[in-house]
Design a protein around this motif. Sequence first.
Motif, PDB file in Angstrom:
ATOM      1  N   LYS A  88     -14.059   3.267   1.142  1.00 56.75           N
ATOM      2  CA  LYS A  88     -13.319   4.273   0.375  1.00 56.75           C
ATOM      3  C   LYS A  88     -13.041   3.833  -1.052  1.00 56.75           C
ATOM      4  O   LYS A  88     -12.575   4.615  -1.875  1.00 56.75           O
ATOM      5  N   ARG A 140       0.373   9.207  -5.969  1.00 56.80           N
ATOM      6  CA  ARG A 140      -0.540   8.771  -7.031  1.00 56.80           C
ATOM      7  C   ARG A 140       0.245   8.341  -8.268  1.00 56.80           C
ATOM      8  O   ARG A 140      -0.066   7.313  -8.897  1.00 56.80           O
ATOM      9  N   ALA A 154      -7.408   2.754   5.572  1.00 58.38           N
ATOM     10  CA  ALA A 154      -7.897   2.059   4.376  1.00 58.38           C
ATOM     11  C   ALA A 154      -6.927   0.961   3.944  1.00 58.38           C
ATOM     12  O   ALA A 154      -7.347  -0.056   3.374  1.00 58.38           O
ATOM     13  N   ALA A 155      -5.641   1.149   4.205  1.00 59.71           N
ATOM     14  CA  ALA A 155      -4.662   0.128   3.843  1.00 59.71           C
ATOM     15  C   ALA A 155      -4.774  -1.104   4.723  1.00 59.71           C
ATOM     16  O   ALA A 155      -4.493  -2.222   4.275  1.00 59.71           O
ATOM     17  N   SER A 207      -4.351  11.131   1.969  1.00 55.97           N
ATOM     18  CA  SER A 207      -5.574  11.092   1.179  1.00 55.97           C
ATOM     19  C   SER A 207      -5.736   9.720   0.548  1.00 55.97           C
ATOM     20  O   SER A 207      -4.757   9.037   0.250  1.00 55.97           O
ATOM     21  N   THR A 208      -6.976   9.307   0.360  1.00 62.62           N
ATOM     22  CA  THR A 208      -7.255   8.053  -0.347  1.00 62.62           C
ATOM     23  C   THR A 208      -7.859   8.364  -1.711  1.00 62.62           C
ATOM     24  O   THR A 208      -8.791   9.172  -1.827  1.00 62.62           O
ATOM     25  N   ALA A 238     -11.519   0.083   3.701  1.00 61.93           N
ATOM     26  CA  ALA A 238     -11.140   0.025   2.292  1.00 61.93           C
ATOM     27  C   ALA A 238     -12.373  -0.096   1.405  1.00 61.93           C
ATOM     28  O   ALA A 238     -12.462   0.541   0.347  1.00 61.93           O
ATOM     29  N   LEU A 258       1.073   4.856   0.947  1.00 61.75           N
ATOM     30  CA  LEU A 258       0.328   5.652   1.915  1.00 61.75           C
ATOM     31  C   LEU A 258       0.392   7.148   1.632  1.00 61.75           C
ATOM     32  O   LEU A 258       1.358   7.662   1.078  1.00 61.75           O
ATOM     33  N   ALA A 303       0.851  -1.185   0.000  1.00 58.58           N
ATOM     34  CA  ALA A 303       0.000   0.000   0.000  1.00 58.58           C
ATOM     35  C   ALA A 303       0.889   1.238   0.000  1.00 58.58           C
ATOM     36  O   ALA A 303       1.820   1.346   0.798  1.00 58.58           O
ATOM     37  N   LEU A 305      -3.336   5.803  -0.401  1.00 59.65           N
ATOM     38  CA  LEU A 305      -4.223   5.226   0.605  1.00 59.65           C
ATOM     39  C   LEU A 305      -3.912   5.816   1.972  1.00 59.65           C
ATOM     40  O   LEU A 305      -2.742   5.941   2.349  1.00 59.65           O
ATOM     41  N   GLN A 306      -4.967   6.157   2.705  1.00 57.25           N
ATOM     42  CA  GLN A 306      -4.765   6.457   4.117  1.00 57.25           C
ATOM     43  C   GLN A 306      -4.479   5.147   4.854  1.00 57.25           C
ATOM     44  O   GLN A 306      -4.877   4.063   4.411  1.00 57.25           O
ATOM     45  N   GLY A 347      -2.879   3.025  -4.271  1.00 62.69           N
ATOM     46  CA  GLY A 347      -2.476   4.265  -3.660  1.00 62.69           C
ATOM     47  C   GLY A 347      -2.984   5.431  -4.494  1.00 62.69           C
ATOM     48  O   GLY A 347      -3.352   5.246  -5.665  1.00 62.69           O
TER      49      GLY A 347
END
Length: 283
Positions: free
Chosen positions: A215, A189, A205-206, A175-176, A212, A172, A170, A201-202, A199
């Motif tokens: 989001k 990104r 969420a990871a 922001s997701t 996840a 990180l 992931a 990913l916060q 990614g």
Amino acid sequence: MSVLDRAVDRAKARQARVVFPEMDEPRVAAACARLTAEGLAEPVGLIAPTEAMIASLVDGRGLKEGVARRMLDRPLYRAAAMVAAGEAVAMVAGADAPTRRVIEAASIAIGLAEGVTLPSSFFLMILPDGRELIFADCAVNVAPDADGLAAIARASEATARALLGRAQVALLSFSTGTSGAGDSVDRVRRAAEITGFPGPLQADAALSPVIAAKKGLGAGDANVLVFPDLDSGNIAYKLTQELAGAQALGPILQGFRKPVCDLSRGTTVDDIVAATAVTLALG
């Protein structure tokens, strides 16, 4: 079987010769005694410069002979040259020396593996509940660009496959997905586009399938967390260690042709023993 149990078994099976250029440091000396007593490795200190070491620097790394001979007067460089020359399987240093010095020695004397453009590091994080994760990069690259983050992510994926048997990476960020903007999230990104890893990913969420799913990115099952910069990575591993009681083994370097471990200067005897076993499991 835990990652440490597997690493210990591999180390015992190999009985590999490991050079410790800081053998006189009390914690290192105690760890070396344990490694010997427990049959995990054959720890050695620095030996006198050899023609094989000189050849590894001249023929293998393109240095002039005079430069190579002078370089072998420096303990970290001699230790790295021992590894490059096959006189040791791995190098474990850093109890006294700064990370940048260990990396310089490894970069010049050992060199990067084929296809690797950037050295990096990881911590093996072992939580009290039994979870095992790779955190990267927490010690080397201050503000990697998108290509650097991609290189760190790929190296960390290979590390996780070797140590943990699976790698769910992931990338990180604060922001997701597409919910945020800014230089750091844009770099993450772009790294995700380069590698195909999820990614930005916060962290929740990871790590959480429920979050996840909400989001809409990733599966929430990451065991490799790649941080956007050294600030966030270093802070995260220390917080996880201090607040969650995790064992943090490393930093262990990635991307070199031979195994190199860069110990934290706050390392303990137990950490050195475990980190040496993990380093050998990668080699």
